[in-house]
Scaffold this motif. Structure first.
Motif, PDB file in Angstrom:
ATOM      1  N   MET A   1       0.817  -1.193   0.000  1.00  0.00           N
ATOM      2  CA  MET A   1       0.000   0.000   0.000  1.00  0.00           C
ATOM      3  C   MET A   1       0.867   1.267   0.000  1.00  0.00           C
ATOM      4  SD  MET A   1      -3.175   1.106   0.313  1.00  0.00           S
ATOM      5  CE  MET A   1      -4.031   2.546   0.812  1.00  0.00           C
ATOM      6  N   GLY A   2       1.915   1.257   0.826  1.00  0.00           N
ATOM      7  CA  GLY A   2       2.785   2.426   0.909  1.00  0.00           C
ATOM      8  C   GLY A   2       3.534   2.688  -0.380  1.00  0.00           C
ATOM      9  N   ALA A   3       3.972   1.609  -1.043  1.00  0.00           N
ATOM     10  CA  ALA A   3       4.695   1.766  -2.307  1.00  0.00           C
ATOM     11  C   ALA A   3       3.767   2.312  -3.385  1.00  0.00           C
ATOM     12  CB  ALA A   3       5.297   0.439  -2.742  1.00  0.00           C
ATOM     13  N   ARG A   4       2.528   1.860  -3.386  1.00  0.00           N
ATOM     14  CA  ARG A   4       1.562   2.363  -4.377  1.00  0.00           C
ATOM     15  C   ARG A   4       1.276   3.839  -4.163  1.00  0.00           C
ATOM     16  NH1 ARG A   4      -2.883  -2.440  -4.393  1.00  0.00           N
ATOM     17  NH2 ARG A   4      -1.513  -4.044  -5.256  1.00  0.00           N
ATOM     18  N   LEU A   8       2.123   6.668  -6.908  1.00  0.00           N
ATOM     19  CA  LEU A   8       1.070   7.524  -7.438  1.00  0.00           C
ATOM     20  C   LEU A   8       1.302   8.988  -7.076  1.00  0.00           C
ATOM     21  CD1 LEU A   8      -1.640   7.622  -8.942  1.00  0.00           C
ATOM     22  CD2 LEU A   8      -2.759   7.322  -6.739  1.00  0.00           C
ATOM     23  N   SER A   9       1.686   9.251  -5.843  1.00  0.00           N
ATOM     24  CA  SER A   9       1.946  10.633  -5.432  1.00  0.00           C
ATOM     25  C   SER A   9       3.143  11.218  -6.161  1.00  0.00           C
ATOM     26  CB  SER A   9       2.175  10.703  -3.921  1.00  0.00           C
ATOM     27  OG  SER A   9       1.009  10.341  -3.226  1.00  0.00           O
ATOM     28  N   GLY A  10       4.188  10.422  -6.358  1.00  0.00           N
ATOM     29  CA  GLY A  10       5.360  10.894  -7.086  1.00  0.00           C
ATOM     30  C   GLY A  10       5.048  11.200  -8.535  1.00  0.00           C
ATOM     31  N   LEU A  11       4.259  10.330  -9.165  1.00  0.00           N
ATOM     32  CA  LEU A  11       3.873  10.547 -10.556  1.00  0.00           C
ATOM     33  C   LEU A  11       3.014  11.800 -10.695  1.00  0.00           C
ATOM     34  CD1 LEU A  11       3.950   9.427 -13.438  1.00  0.00           C
ATOM     35  CD2 LEU A  11       1.883   8.137 -12.874  1.00  0.00           C
ATOM     36  N   LEU A  12       2.050  11.948  -9.791  1.00  0.00           N
ATOM     37  CA  LEU A  12       1.195  13.134  -9.839  1.00  0.00           C
ATOM     38  C   LEU A  12       1.955  14.410  -9.478  1.00  0.00           C
ATOM     39  CD1 LEU A  12      -2.137  11.761  -8.351  1.00  0.00           C
ATOM     40  CD2 LEU A  12      -1.627  12.325 -10.727  1.00  0.00           C
ATOM     41  N   ALA A  75      11.933   8.063   0.812  1.00  0.00           N
ATOM     42  CA  ALA A  75      10.634   8.616   0.410  1.00  0.00           C
ATOM     43  C   ALA A  75      10.235   9.790   1.295  1.00  0.00           C
ATOM     44  CB  ALA A  75       9.567   7.535   0.442  1.00  0.00           C
ATOM     45  N   ILE A  76      10.450   9.669   2.589  1.00  0.00           N
ATOM     46  CA  ILE A  76      10.124  10.766   3.505  1.00  0.00           C
ATOM     47  C   ILE A  76      10.992  11.990   3.207  1.00  0.00           C
ATOM     48  CG2 ILE A  76      10.254  11.501   5.928  1.00  0.00           C
ATOM     49  CD1 ILE A  76       9.331   8.657   6.679  1.00  0.00           C
ATOM     50  N   GLY A 115       1.495  13.446   0.238  1.00  0.00           N
ATOM     51  CA  GLY A 115       1.195  12.036  -0.006  1.00  0.00           C
ATOM     52  C   GLY A 115       2.439  11.171  -0.068  1.00  0.00           C
ATOM     53  N   ILE A 116       3.527  11.696  -0.574  1.00  0.00           N
ATOM     54  CA  ILE A 116       4.772  10.946  -0.598  1.00  0.00           C
ATOM     55  C   ILE A 116       5.269  10.704   0.833  1.00  0.00           C
ATOM     56  CG2 ILE A 116       7.223  11.033  -1.256  1.00  0.00           C
ATOM     57  CD1 ILE A 116       6.382  12.505  -3.778  1.00  0.00           C
TER      58      ILE A 116
END
Length: 118
Positions: A1-4, A8-12, A75-76, A115-116
């Motif tokens: 879930m965290g990777a998704r 998604l947040s990185g892409l957006l 990621a953080i 979100g990231i």
């Protein structure tokens, strides 16, 4: 879930740097300024979004981070830097765009940067 969520947040986040961060009226027409044209910060936000996507993609293909650098910490860090940079542009509109107000793209960028982190 965290990777998704990170993917998604990185892409957006990367895509939102190419959307209207500022918009305003100018001589009978509506002018929109995308994040890329706001200076170095807009460009860095785009590449931070791509970096977040790259971290997830590398893990999925089997390339792991060293044990001393956990993926969640990377990621953080990416999300924190992106959040700070977007907040700078949210608070301080560049002088060359004095006619413009904040557009929807900068709010999307802020939500994706947070979100990231999540």
């Amino acid at each position: 879930m965290g990777a998704r969520l990170t993917f998604l947040s990185g892409l957006l986040l990367a895509l939102s740097a190419l959307t209207g961060w500022y918009s305003g009226e100018g001589n009978g027409t509506t002018v929109s300024v995308i994040g890329w044209h706001t200076g170095t910060i807009g460009k860095v936000v785009l590449f931070l979004g791509l970096a977040a996507v790259l971290v997830v993609v590398l893990r999925e293909v089997g390339v792991g981070m060293p044990a001393s650098v956990p993926e969640s910490l990377v990621a953080i860090g990416i999300g924190s830097i992106a959040t700070i940079l977007v907040l700078v542009r949210l608070i301080s509109i560049p002088d060359s765009f004095f006619f413009a107000s904040r557009g929807i793209g900068i709010w999307i960028s802020l939500a994706c940067a947070v979100g990231i982190i999540l």
